[in-house]
Design an enzyme around this catalytic site. Sequence first.
Site, mmCIF file in Angstrom:
data_model
loop_
_atom_site.group_PDB
_atom_site.id
_atom_site.type_symbol
_atom_site.label_atom_id
_atom_site.label_comp_id
_atom_site.label_asym_id
_atom_site.label_seq_id
_atom_site.Cartn_x
_atom_site.Cartn_y
_atom_site.Cartn_z
ATOM 1 N N HIS A 55 0.840 -1.217 0.000
ATOM 2 C CA HIS A 55 0.000 0.000 0.000
ATOM 3 C C HIS A 55 0.867 1.256 0.000
ATOM 4 O O HIS A 55 1.473 1.604 1.011
ATOM 5 C CB HIS A 55 -0.937 0.023 1.218
ATOM 6 C CG HIS A 55 -1.965 1.110 1.118
ATOM 7 N ND1 HIS A 55 -3.321 0.860 1.014
ATOM 8 C CD2 HIS A 55 -1.840 2.460 1.078
ATOM 9 C CE1 HIS A 55 -3.966 1.999 0.912
ATOM 10 N NE2 HIS A 55 -3.099 2.996 0.958
ATOM 11 N N HIS A 57 1.544 5.366 -2.159
ATOM 12 C CA HIS A 57 1.077 6.413 -3.093
ATOM 13 C C HIS A 57 2.310 7.031 -3.752
ATOM 14 O O HIS A 57 2.847 8.021 -3.268
ATOM 15 C CB HIS A 57 0.266 7.478 -2.350
ATOM 16 C CG HIS A 57 -1.020 6.949 -1.797
ATOM 17 N ND1 HIS A 57 -2.232 7.122 -2.442
ATOM 18 C CD2 HIS A 57 -1.282 6.221 -0.680
ATOM 19 C CE1 HIS A 57 -3.184 6.516 -1.744
ATOM 20 N NE2 HIS A 57 -2.638 5.963 -0.662
ATOM 21 N N GLN A 150 -9.447 9.096 -5.827
ATOM 22 C CA GLN A 150 -9.195 9.785 -4.552
ATOM 23 C C GLN A 150 -10.391 10.641 -4.092
ATOM 24 O O GLN A 150 -10.726 10.673 -2.922
ATOM 25 C CB GLN A 150 -7.945 10.669 -4.691
ATOM 26 C CG GLN A 150 -7.666 11.609 -3.529
ATOM 27 C CD GLN A 150 -7.071 10.921 -2.321
ATOM 28 O OE1 GLN A 150 -5.904 10.587 -2.305
ATOM 29 N NE2 GLN A 150 -7.901 10.696 -1.298
ATOM 30 N N HIS A 208 -9.440 1.654 -0.338
ATOM 31 C CA HIS A 208 -9.284 2.458 0.880
ATOM 32 C C HIS A 208 -10.634 2.389 1.573
ATOM 33 O O HIS A 208 -11.586 3.031 1.126
ATOM 34 C CB HIS A 208 -8.968 3.908 0.540
ATOM 35 C CG HIS A 208 -7.549 4.170 0.175
ATOM 36 N ND1 HIS A 208 -6.972 3.670 -0.953
ATOM 37 C CD2 HIS A 208 -6.590 4.907 0.817
ATOM 38 C CE1 HIS A 208 -5.701 4.084 -1.000
ATOM 39 N NE2 HIS A 208 -5.446 4.825 0.053
ATOM 40 N N GLU A 211 -11.483 4.550 6.225
ATOM 41 C CA GLU A 211 -10.343 5.241 6.842
ATOM 42 C C GLU A 211 -10.882 6.455 7.583
ATOM 43 O O GLU A 211 -10.766 7.601 7.141
ATOM 44 C CB GLU A 211 -9.301 5.663 5.790
ATOM 45 C CG GLU A 211 -8.012 6.193 6.428
ATOM 46 C CD GLU A 211 -6.967 6.631 5.412
ATOM 47 O OE1 GLU A 211 -7.262 6.661 4.199
ATOM 48 O OE2 GLU A 211 -5.847 6.965 5.838
ATOM 49 N N ASP A 307 2.100 3.244 2.909
ATOM 50 C CA ASP A 307 1.154 4.305 2.549
ATOM 51 C C ASP A 307 1.827 5.567 2.005
ATOM 52 O O ASP A 307 1.579 5.957 0.881
ATOM 53 C CB ASP A 307 0.242 4.650 3.740
ATOM 54 C CG ASP A 307 -1.101 5.249 3.315
ATOM 55 O OD1 ASP A 307 -1.354 5.346 2.106
ATOM 56 O OD2 ASP A 307 -1.899 5.597 4.212
#
Length: 424
Positions: A55, A57, A150, A208, A211, A307
Site C-alpha cells: 500500500h 502512493h 481519490q 481504501h 479510513e 502508505d
Amino acid sequence: MFDLIVKAGTLPDGSIADIAITGDRIVATGRIDGAAKEVIDATGDLVAPPFVDPHFHMDATLSYGLPRVNASGTLLEGISLWGELREIATVDDMVSRALTYCDWAASMGLLAIRTHVDTTPDHLRGVEAMLEVKRQVAGYIDLQLVAFPQDGLYRTPTGRANVLRALDMGVDVVGGIPHFERTMEEGAESMRDLCRIAAERGLRIDVHCDETDDPMSRHVETLAREVTRHGLGVRATGSHLTSMHSMDNYYVSKLLPLIAESGMTAIPNPLINITLQGRHDSYPKRRGLTRVKEMQAHGITVGWGQDCVMDPWYSLGTADMLDVAFMGLHVAQMTHPEEMARCFRMVTEDNARIMGLEGYGLKTGDVASLVVLDAGTPTEALRLRAERLAVVSKGKVISRRERNDARLGLPGRPGTVRRRLAAH
Ligand code: FE2
C-alpha cells in the site's frame, strides 16, 4: 558454475543454508559445494525474501512541502493539499520523484510495491507517469498499480469513467474510497459497482475502506459481502479499515467471520494512521489502527503497508518496511515473541500473498530476490531496523553496504570491535 552463492545465511525460520542463483532463479539451497562467479558471505546474518509494500502512493511521494505543508495534520487537509499539487505536478516531476523513491526502496530490500494512482483528474497525468515508472523499474522492482478515485467514484462527474480509463490504459488493480462518497448508500453502491468491475475484468481490487474514526462507517461489511458474492477471495483487499478500531464489539463479533468467509485480505498502515486518526478526539485519543490480532485470529491475512513517504499526509519515512512493522508492532501491541516474528512475516510473506506475487520465497525455483540483513533473527532485524548488507533482485546484486560500526554497542550484534581488533 553458479552466477551467485549467498553463503551460510540464517533464514527466517532459523535454519542455515547456502542459496545458489543462476539467471533470475534460485537453483539450489542447502549445503552447496559448487563454484560461483560471485559469493556473498552471509555467515551470522539473516537472509530473507525481499520486503513487500502492498500500500503506497507513489504519485505523491517525495513532494513534502509542495505547494505547502499540511498544517492541521489531518487526512482531509492532506487530500485537499494533494488536490492542488496534482494540478501543477508534471508527468516528469512525478516520474523523477518516483524513480528516486524506487532507488531508496531497492536499497532497503523493498522489491515489490502496490501503489495507488489518483485517477480523479481528467488529464490522468499520474497514471501516465506511474505506467512509465513501472516500465522503467521492472528489472528490479515489481510495481502494481491501483486505479484510485481519490475524490470519490461518484463525487466527481468523471470519477467512475476515469477509473475505467485507467484500467484500460494498463493499471492492474481496481481501487475505491467508499467512506469519502457523499452518503453511506453511495459508498455501499461503490463497493457493489467496483467488485462487479473487478470480477468482470478478472482483476484484483484494493479499496481504501473506512479510513475514518466513525464507528458507523461499515463499508467493509458490504465489501466482504460482494467479495464473497463474486468469489474474489484473496484477490480482494480492504486497506486501512480504521473504523473497526472504534466499532462496537458486538458488531465486530459478527463482522470478523464475514471478512474471514470472503477470503479477502487487510492492510493497516500504522505509520500514517497513528498520526492521521484521532485528530478530532480530545482525551482519551483513539489509536488509528484496525483490529490486527483479532483479524489474524480469524485466519484473515493482514499485511503492514507504508502508505506515504514525505507527501501531503506524512512528512517522514525512508522506504524501510522494518520501520512500518516496528510501528505496527507497538500500536497493535504485538509483543509476544510469536507476534513479533509475525510482524516480520507481515512485511514479507503476508504482503507477498496480498499482492499475489509469483515465485516469492527462498526455495529452489523461486525468483532470485533476497535481502541480507545485519541481524541474527527476524525479531532482531525489527529491533535494530537492521542494515541491509546486500540486496539481490532477480539474480542481480543491486545494493551492498558495509556493516555499520555505529551499531557496535547494540546488544545482540556484538563483535564488531572485537572483530576489528582481531584483524590488526
Ligand atoms: Fe492510502
